[in-house]
Design a protein around this motif. Sequence first.
Motif, PDB file in Angstrom:
ATOM      1  N   LEU A   1       0.833  -1.206   0.000  1.00 41.43           N
ATOM      2  CA  LEU A   1       0.000   0.000   0.000  1.00 41.43           C
ATOM      3  C   LEU A   1       0.870   1.259   0.000  1.00 41.43           C
ATOM      4  N   ALA A   2       1.906   1.252   0.812  1.00 34.48           N
ATOM      5  CA  ALA A   2       2.805   2.406   0.871  1.00 34.48           C
ATOM      6  C   ALA A   2       3.519   2.607  -0.466  1.00 34.48           C
ATOM      7  N   ALA A   3       3.940   1.518  -1.075  1.00 34.18           N
ATOM      8  CA  ALA A   3       4.635   1.607  -2.367  1.00 34.18           C
ATOM      9  C   ALA A   3       3.727   2.175  -3.450  1.00 34.18           C
TER      10      ALA A   3
ATOM     11  N   GLN B   1      -1.771   6.797   5.851  1.00 35.63           N
ATOM     12  CA  GLN B   1      -2.732   6.463   6.915  1.00 35.63           C
ATOM     13  C   GLN B   1      -3.176   5.005   6.812  1.00 35.63           C
ATOM     14  N   ILE B   2      -2.207   4.114   6.644  1.00 36.84           N
ATOM     15  CA  ILE B   2      -2.464   2.692   6.424  1.00 36.84           C
ATOM     16  C   ILE B   2      -2.758   2.006   7.761  1.00 36.84           C
ATOM     17  N   ASP B   3      -3.830   1.219   7.782  1.00 37.61           N
ATOM     18  CA  ASP B   3      -4.200   0.532   9.018  1.00 37.61           C
ATOM     19  C   ASP B   3      -4.848  -0.804   8.685  1.00 37.61           C
TER      20      ASP B   3
ATOM     21  N   ARG C   1      -7.491  -0.255   5.717  1.00 38.04           N
ATOM     22  CA  ARG C   1      -7.787   1.151   5.400  1.00 38.04           C
ATOM     23  C   ARG C   1      -6.530   1.866   4.927  1.00 38.04           C
ATOM     24  N   ALA C   2      -6.711   2.805   4.025  1.00 35.53           N
ATOM     25  CA  ALA C   2      -5.629   3.679   3.585  1.00 35.53           C
ATOM     26  C   ALA C   2      -6.261   4.892   2.892  1.00 35.53           C
TER      27      ALA C   2
END
Length: 273
Positions: A217-219, A224-226, A266-267
Amino acid sequence: MSTTDIKEVVKEKYGQAALRVKAGGSSCCGATASSGCCDPITSNLYDATQAGQIPEEAMLASLGCGNPTALAKLHQGEIVLDLGSGGGIDVLLSAKRVGPTGKAYGLDMTDEMLALANENKRKAGIENVEFLEGEIENIPLPDNSVDVIISNCVINLSSDKDAVLREAFRVLKPGGRFAVSDVVTRGEMLPEVRNSLLLWVGCVAGSLEENDYRAKLAAAGFEQIDLEPTRVYNVDDAREFLTGQNLDVDAIAPQVDGKIMSAFVRAVKPRGN
């Protein structure tokens, strides 16, 4: 298996599930309706109030692992996209929540599921819904066009999750939310244990380790990844099916307990993008 092979297997499985529902049966994560299904994963996800809002066939066709429509915050007027929408349950529920000024899209690659979804749309009498044919790795919508992306136990089935997440990021508006239910694993599992679990349910196939999910997800650009566990499974959840596969369930139990879970992921797409 190649990417093409995986897609064909998924299309066949979900096509058969749609046909079973139209014939008066129910869908099932297993290969056949008599396999015991994956009740620990797919059962009791929607309450009676939600069930009463949609055609029974939409509920029966659900192969999900969570209830993203209950967990995602949807607002009047928003545009929602469901990746792998199947019989349309989450699309129809989302359409009611965003109201007539909003819209809910469902994207699916299986002809039989799309036909079932459109029939459920007709029965429900909901106008602000559109089902699209296509693959979640190549979403047929323009950039920055969606407020919220939901999905229910589908991303784990993709052989190219990086592409799925990049596409999700692309079609979301700046500030848009990614809010999906998916099966994820926690910590390391022996390869032979993971392979055994693939016999349990197709839903677990391809599931990411939770930290890998965060990293992907970050890539893709999300913030705000959870990951919030919604159900954590143990070997007893799969005991009957695994025993039927001539596996030593007690031997693999320590490697399984608490390591497979349904999670709400979530993101957010940054507003500067």
